[in-house]
Design an enzyme around this catalytic site. Sequence first.
Site, PDB file in Angstrom:
ATOM      1  N   THR A   1      49.566 -46.937  -0.093  1.00 49.92           N
ATOM      2  CA  THR A   1      49.504 -45.834   1.067  1.00 49.92           C
ATOM      3  C   THR A   1      49.580 -46.712   2.468  1.00 49.92           C
ATOM      4  O   THR A   1      49.466 -47.764   2.265  1.00 49.92           O
ATOM      5  CB  THR A   1      48.143 -45.190   1.043  1.00 49.92           C
ATOM      6  N   ASP A   2      49.706 -45.837   3.195  1.00 47.90           N
ATOM      7  CA  ASP A   2      49.705 -46.395   4.551  1.00 47.90           C
ATOM      8  C   ASP A   2      48.191 -46.709   4.936  1.00 47.90           C
ATOM      9  O   ASP A   2      47.240 -45.926   4.129  1.00 47.90           O
ATOM     10  CB  ASP A   2      50.282 -45.709   5.785  1.00 47.90           C
ATOM     11  N   TRP A   3      47.765 -47.361   6.155  1.00 47.44           N
ATOM     12  CA  TRP A   3      46.453 -47.543   6.231  1.00 47.44           C
ATOM     13  C   TRP A   3      45.618 -46.149   6.351  1.00 47.44           C
ATOM     14  O   TRP A   3      45.780 -45.236   7.198  1.00 47.44           O
ATOM     15  CB  TRP A   3      46.320 -48.103   7.586  1.00 47.44           C
TER      16      TRP A   3
END
Length: 749
Positions: A280-282
């Site tokens: 995932t992104d942050w």
Amino acid sequence: MKLLRVWPACLLLLTVVSCSKGPEPKDKALEAKVEKLLSQMTLEEKIGQMNQISSFGNIEDMSVIIKKGEIGSILNEVDPLRVNALQRVAVEESRLGIPLLIARDVIHGFKTIFPIPLGQAASFNPEVAEEGARVAAIEASSVGVRWTFAPMIDIARDPRWGRIAEGCGEDTYLTSVMGAAMVRGFQGDSLSDPTSIAACPKHFVGYGAAEGGRDYNSTFIPERLMRNVYLPPFEAAARAGAATYMTSFNDNDGIPSTGNAFILKEVLRKEWGFDGIVVTDWASATEMISHGFAADPKEAALRSVNAGVDMEMVSYSFVRNLPELIKEGKVKQSTIDDAVRNILRIKFRLGLFDNPYLDEKKPSVLYAESHLAAAKKAAVESAILLKNDNHTLPLTSKVKTVAIVGPLADAPYEQMGTWVFDGEKAHTQTPLHAIREMYGDRVQVIYEPGLAYSRDKNTTNIIKAAAAAARADVVLAFVGEESILSGEAHCLADLNLVGAQSELIAAVAKTGKPVVTVVMAGRPLTIGKEVDLSAAVLYNFHPGTMGGPAIADLLFGAAVPSGKTPVTFPKMVGQIPMYYAHNNTGRPAARTETLIDDIPVEAGQTSLGNTSFYLDAGFDPLFPFGYGLSYTTFEYSNIQLSSATLNKNDVLAVTFDLQNTGTYPATEIVQLYIQDKVGSVTRPVKELKRFTRVALEPGEKKAVTLELPVSELAFYNIDMIKTVEPGDFGLWVAGDSQTGEELVFKVID
Ligand code: NOJ
């Protein structure tokens, strides 16, 4: 040091297809190791592998959870001693000894900072991109980083979006070629080489189409546009063997990417055969709560994992909720096993099980001479000459005194651009420093910045800059943007020069001395006024550590500009989105339209005609895509097609002569565009299909051939099938997207 491998097929055909290495073939022995290890893991250990944390500083605290097998990857750890210490805990003190994967955003360099990716794209040179990524990998891996979150290959057609800086601009083909080159550079010949780092094409997908150019905003990209424009660079990256992918923050048509099974499972895994890690992104898993796509972290974990995400970056919803979700039967055990297989597979491919530690005694490779030389070459090739009236550049021996003004002349931090967690301004060479050092014996330098920083609105010192200009033969005005004005979350609604920089340019121009405006920025700016006031304009997307020497050589003629705009420069923000590969309207602009200042008072409603343009801005941009001047001139002649009629399996050969008709040895970036005249759906007015750099001595003429397989004219048609539709095509070979004579050919069934 030899940094690059040679890809002969690449050079020959200049195609993404021929440059691609493909995903690593399934290695049976490796798969057996994955299965064996998986069979020994508890559910908690499996879920632990799916958890990526950001380093929180205290080795002891981190060790407690590493020992329990609760972490698969650590982000933002760059001290080699600490990396080894943490790895030792994972390998020697956790039950199964699974090594950690250490990650960092190494986007356009680790210590040696290259031009921002948008700048690298201006070089239209995949070797620049590959070499930049190789240098970044060598430096980052030397401190223990084995995973970078790059390349960023989001197509961006809105310069208000701050993250346009991080990608390769507006064009699908250019981004595909440059992105694949970056993947090759990061990952080297084999992932198991200790200098290789896993690449992570991001942000998957559509993030660059954020509404209004405001970061994180929703996108509304229909499937055909997604497949024709936004997905191809990611597919090219998969073919180049990218080990990992990152989901994007945006929701597209209501579905956040982190919960989008269609793009993660159908497209990435099934259509492209990807078998690496999806991260995932942050916190983009739990951000689905703000999106209104999940009620709580538990539902966020459920939707992410079931959509095909393998690893969660920093938001802990997986570790905290997956055990219960499995108990409840909402997530299948097999889904977890597949995710862990993907993670272990990449850890094995990286050689982490055999070789988990760094050699702490190895001499430092940071800022190696060869790295600085490569960064300088990249900065030279990334610079774009937008204007050069009366041969103002290069500066000749007649120029005895230069006034250097502007807030970017000596701003070592700012010229590095966005994403410089590790670059140090102490190592950065500014134009002021470089001009004094390299050309100080040729010219006298008077330095009066006029403004302290780009946003400075205090005009008090502009008078000093103007006085310096009055005493000089030529003014070099360094303006643009501080690095903080572009990059993540740093969007702008106004793209004029910030602060009092316009006043500064106006004041120095008023002296009557020729002004050379040198821009350093993270995006195209609406600088029409300043262009008019300048005799010459050299545009540099933040050029990095070696920007100073590169610009100095370009100004004084030791290097000749060759860069071309990787993105359209609008005249005004109101024209955005603006890109060359647009579809035609039913009423295309004729470019003869009456503009606002010429409309008669009380003009009749229909007296101006009805075409697609702006009354105040017309139709054309300030500078089109692919545009850039040289100190020399080039002439294209004798352009010929191998055949005027082709079938779908043919390869079209386009031959022409290119001559350097000026007095400087120089390189031209040749561009080949096509137009599919009539389709089952409307097609762009032009599409870039090939480019190449051709170096020529003064007067030299070369015969050039570009080959284009007809299969590359395919697009997703009315039935959402990728196909080449028979019919008429236009073709242009030129130095930018707006010039050149049209040739035609036909594709038959
Ligand atoms: C958020 C950014 O969107 C992404 O590009 C980056 O890689 C991660 N943060 C990690 O720092």
